[in-house]
Design a protein around this motif. Structure first.
Motif, PDB file in Angstrom:
ATOM      1  N   THR A 195       0.810  -1.224   0.000  1.00  0.00           N
ATOM      2  CA  THR A 195       0.000   0.000   0.000  1.00  0.00           C
ATOM      3  C   THR A 195       0.844   1.274   0.000  1.00  0.00           C
ATOM      4  O   THR A 195       0.299   2.373   0.034  1.00  0.00           O
ATOM      5  CB  THR A 195      -0.909   0.030   1.242  1.00  0.00           C
ATOM      6  N   SER A 203      -7.263  14.473   1.997  1.00  0.00           N
ATOM      7  CA  SER A 203      -8.625  14.244   1.514  1.00  0.00           C
ATOM      8  C   SER A 203      -9.403  15.552   1.452  1.00  0.00           C
ATOM      9  O   SER A 203      -9.471  16.307   2.427  1.00  0.00           O
ATOM     10  CB  SER A 203      -9.354  13.259   2.423  1.00  0.00           C
ATOM     11  N   LYS A 215      -3.299   4.647  -7.427  1.00  0.00           N
ATOM     12  CA  LYS A 215      -3.756   3.912  -8.607  1.00  0.00           C
ATOM     13  C   LYS A 215      -3.052   4.431  -9.856  1.00  0.00           C
ATOM     14  O   LYS A 215      -2.867   3.698 -10.826  1.00  0.00           O
ATOM     15  CB  LYS A 215      -5.270   4.031  -8.757  1.00  0.00           C
ATOM     16  N   THR A 225      -3.905   9.643  -8.574  1.00  0.00           N
ATOM     17  CA  THR A 225      -5.240   9.050  -8.488  1.00  0.00           C
ATOM     18  C   THR A 225      -5.222   7.989  -7.393  1.00  0.00           C
ATOM     19  O   THR A 225      -4.302   7.169  -7.327  1.00  0.00           O
ATOM     20  CB  THR A 225      -5.654   8.407  -9.827  1.00  0.00           C
ATOM     21  N   TYR A 226      -6.238   8.018  -6.538  1.00  0.00           N
ATOM     22  CA  TYR A 226      -6.302   7.092  -5.409  1.00  0.00           C
ATOM     23  C   TYR A 226      -7.769   6.906  -5.021  1.00  0.00           C
ATOM     24  O   TYR A 226      -8.663   7.613  -5.525  1.00  0.00           O
ATOM     25  CB  TYR A 226      -5.504   7.638  -4.218  1.00  0.00           C
ATOM     26  N   VAL A 227      -8.018   5.983  -4.134  1.00  0.00           N
ATOM     27  CA  VAL A 227      -9.370   5.738  -3.638  1.00  0.00           C
ATOM     28  C   VAL A 227      -9.502   6.426  -2.274  1.00  0.00           C
ATOM     29  O   VAL A 227      -8.750   6.122  -1.340  1.00  0.00           O
ATOM     30  CB  VAL A 227      -9.674   4.239  -3.512  1.00  0.00           C
ATOM     31  N   ASP A 228     -10.462   7.336  -2.173  1.00  0.00           N
ATOM     32  CA  ASP A 228     -10.670   8.075  -0.921  1.00  0.00           C
ATOM     33  C   ASP A 228     -11.315   7.161   0.123  1.00  0.00           C
ATOM     34  O   ASP A 228     -11.700   6.025  -0.165  1.00  0.00           O
ATOM     35  CB  ASP A 228     -11.550   9.299  -1.182  1.00  0.00           C
ATOM     36  N   GLU A 232     -14.592   6.290  -3.146  1.00  0.00           N
ATOM     37  CA  GLU A 232     -14.616   6.971  -4.444  1.00  0.00           C
ATOM     38  C   GLU A 232     -13.197   7.182  -4.966  1.00  0.00           C
ATOM     39  O   GLU A 232     -12.304   7.585  -4.234  1.00  0.00           O
ATOM     40  CB  GLU A 232     -15.314   8.326  -4.320  1.00  0.00           C
ATOM     41  N   GLU A 233     -13.019   6.927  -6.249  1.00  0.00           N
ATOM     42  CA  GLU A 233     -11.728   7.181  -6.886  1.00  0.00           C
ATOM     43  C   GLU A 233     -11.584   8.672  -7.149  1.00  0.00           C
ATOM     44  O   GLU A 233     -12.490   9.302  -7.688  1.00  0.00           O
ATOM     45  CB  GLU A 233     -11.612   6.393  -8.191  1.00  0.00           C
ATOM     46  N   VAL A 234     -10.460   9.225  -6.748  1.00  0.00           N
ATOM     47  CA  VAL A 234     -10.246  10.670  -6.827  1.00  0.00           C
ATOM     48  C   VAL A 234      -8.941  10.948  -7.553  1.00  0.00           C
ATOM     49  O   VAL A 234      -7.948  10.253  -7.360  1.00  0.00           O
ATOM     50  CB  VAL A 234     -10.181  11.288  -5.410  1.00  0.00           C
ATOM     51  N   THR A 235      -8.950  11.970  -8.381  1.00  0.00           N
ATOM     52  CA  THR A 235      -7.730  12.457  -9.025  1.00  0.00           C
ATOM     53  C   THR A 235      -7.583  13.938  -8.704  1.00  0.00           C
ATOM     54  O   THR A 235      -8.537  14.706  -8.874  1.00  0.00           O
ATOM     55  CB  THR A 235      -7.777  12.280 -10.557  1.00  0.00           C
TER      56      THR A 235
END
Length: 552
Positions: A195, A203, A215, A225-228, A232-235
């Motif tokens: 990880t 955030s 990601k 880009t990552y998963v919050d 939710e996937e966030v960029t």
């Protein structure tokens, strides 16, 4: 901030000649920085840095880094003839997430909703005008550094990230993301590797510092880009304070971004030093010169911690002793682990004034090894200290005085002409002694009842003292007490020889005196104490002790 750096320093030829040979550790460290630029020549400014993690109130170890680095900086100025500009940057990692709530804050539960938020976002639990917990802790550090007169610039990681000072290096981390990962992953356990990312996004939804895998890292766009936390996937971008770096990459990236030339840190960072250096180099920086010091320990031999609040705080030391004694403690044996607790204070105070007293009589070689030269940046003050701190503590103990005026009555009789006005530094110590005695000595005092041999010895002491003139000096008094002990078999030391050719006196004699009369295990030279306290006062103290023993 102080303007100390603008003040001319002593560059006398004899001083500089000895400085080039001095083995004092600040000179040794300064030579490393000089050698760094032996081939290329010096930059416009040589940067010395210290780091501070404001996860709790500043402790003395934090002060120690600044004090020690200042000593190295001054040594560098002397060795270079003060022809190279220098700067000391105190850098606060105040954008770190609050990973746990410190034990020593009011109402810890009120901070629970703010776990993992940057320290400069966490509400200030201490109240007042500071905008956050991080701002409060930064202010506490700066207050002390300013009080001591350090010449430094303060830097906030939050400011550097949010104002774009670190944007260029963050974009370079994105560009060389795999190289950074190749450095970091072998240092991590298997679970953490899965990880890990050098980027810690902030955030937008919760404000928390997120430890999440990436990601995607788009160096060209400057985004991650990552998963919050909500799935939710966030960029979003990596500049302008939208992310911070993990602490190991942060070390190396900061060195590269700022061009740091010298930084010291505790032994606990030692194993990570090669990682910091490799990351710095991977980001086109040159790792600074390092100095790794040993850790400070509390009374139980455990490492002091800001979050635990164990050991001493800066304010606690300064309640009982002058700042210079603390600086001395930092100078001595920095590569040896030392207990940092209340019982080290009296010795540090007296040693400081002993070094100060010796300085004018020394040649330059000895002066440059004398801690006070480094503590005072080459200009130690001339201070006469006629009564040691340990002696003042015994005077408070014997007299039960809680008023400085009472203590000054004894002092002025002992040293005619010495007053609070003529000796303000001694007056300061009088106040410190009363506070230290009340808080630490008095609660631990235990008077031991004398046995028959000891009662006879005390009675002999009282009779011998009665034969001396009231103004007898400390040496005369000490010799009179030794004469009493030489006639008592228990206190004879046959490995020593007295002036008359008989056996000398065992240290057990004076230990008995302190245990029975003062309620302590040991103390300074007792003849000196009697000269200060008074012969008749000492005889009265012995009489009270013998009377109590007779009643028991």
């Amino acid at each position: 901030m102080s303007d100390k750096a603008a003040i001319a320093i002593d560059l006398a030829p004899d001083l500089v000649a000895e400085a080039t040979k001095s083995k004092a550790w600040p000179f040794e460290e300064a030579r490393k920085v000089i050698a760094r630029y032996e081939k290329s020549g010096f930059p416009d400014t040589v940067l010395f840095e210290t780091g501070y993690g404001p996860s709790g109130l500043p402790h003395i170890g934090t002060f120690g880094e600044v004090a020690r680095t200042t000593m190295v900086r001054h040594a560098f100025r002397v060795l270079t003839g003060d022809k190279v500009k220098t700067r000391l940057l105190c850098f606060s990692d105040d954008m770190d997430g609050m990973r746990k709530i410190p034990d020593n804050v009011p109402d810890p539960k009120a901070l629970e909703p703010h776990l993992h938020k940057p320290l400069t976002v966490v509400p200030n639990p201490f109240g007042g005008d500071h905008a956050s917990f991080g701002h409060h802790n930064n202010a506490m550090l700066r207050r002390f550094l300013d009080t001591f007169g350090f010449d430094y610039d303060f830097a906030s990681a939050t400011d550097y990230y949010k104002t774009g000072r670190f944007d260029a290096v963050l974009l370079l981390v994105a560009e060389r993301y795999q190289a950074i990962m190749d450095i970091m992953l072998p240092t991590l356990g298997e679970e953490r590797r899965a990880t890990y990312s050098p980027f810690l996004p902030i955030s937008r939804k919760t404000g928390r510092v997120l430890y999440v895998p990436m990601k995607a890292v788009n160096a060209d766009a400057g985004t991650i880009t990552y998963v919050d936390e909500d799935g939710e996937e966030v960029t979003h971008g990596i500049t302008g304070g939208q992310v911070k770096l993990q602490w190991k990459p942060d070390f190396g990236a900061r060195w590269a971004a700022l061009g740091v030339d010298f930084e010291m840190f505790g032994k606990d960072h030692g194993p990570n030093m090669p990682v910091y250096d490799r990351i710095c180099a991977a980001l086109d920086g040159r790792p600074p010169e390092h100095f790794v010091y040993e850790l400070f320990l509390d009374e139980n031999g455990e490492k002091i911690s800001k979050s635990k609040g164990n050991g001493l705080t800066i304010d606690e030391w300064l309640t009982y002793a002058p700042t210079e004694s603390l600086a001395l403690y930092m100078f001595q044996k920095p590569k040896t682990a030392k207990r940092l607790y209340f019982d080290v204070i009296p010795r540090a105070v007296d040693e400081y004034y002993q070094f100060l007293s010796a300085y004018p009589r020394q040649d330059w070689a000895a002066r440059l090894s004398n801690p006070v030269w480094h503590i005072h940046s080459g200009a130690p003050p001339a201070i006469d200290m006629p009564v040691p701190f340990a002696m003042l503590l015994n005077l408070v103990s014997a007299s039960n005085a809680h008023d400085t005026a009472v203590l000054w009555g004894y002092i002025s009789r002992y040293a005619p002409g010495v007053t609070p006005q003529t000796h303000p530094e001694l007056d300061r110590l009088v106040g410190y002694a009363i506070r230290y005695f009340d808080d630490f000595v008095k609660p631990a005092k235990t008077f031991r009842a004398p046995d028959a041999v000891e009662r006879a010895a005390l009675a002999g002491m009282a009779d011998k003292l009665a034969t001396l003139p009231p103004d007898a000096d400390s040496a005369t008094i000490q010799n009179a007490l030794l004469d009493v002990a030489r006639g008592i078999e228990r206190y004879q030391d046959h490995t020593k020889t007295s002036p008359s050719g008989g056996p000398g006196v065992s240290g057990a004699f004076f230990q008995m005196i302190y245990q029975v009369l003062i309620g302590q295990e040991r103390g300074p030279r007792f003849g000196s104490f009697v000269a200060l306290y008074g012969i008749e006062e000492t005889r009265a103290m012995i009489a009270r002790t013998l009377a109590s023993a007779a009643e028991a």
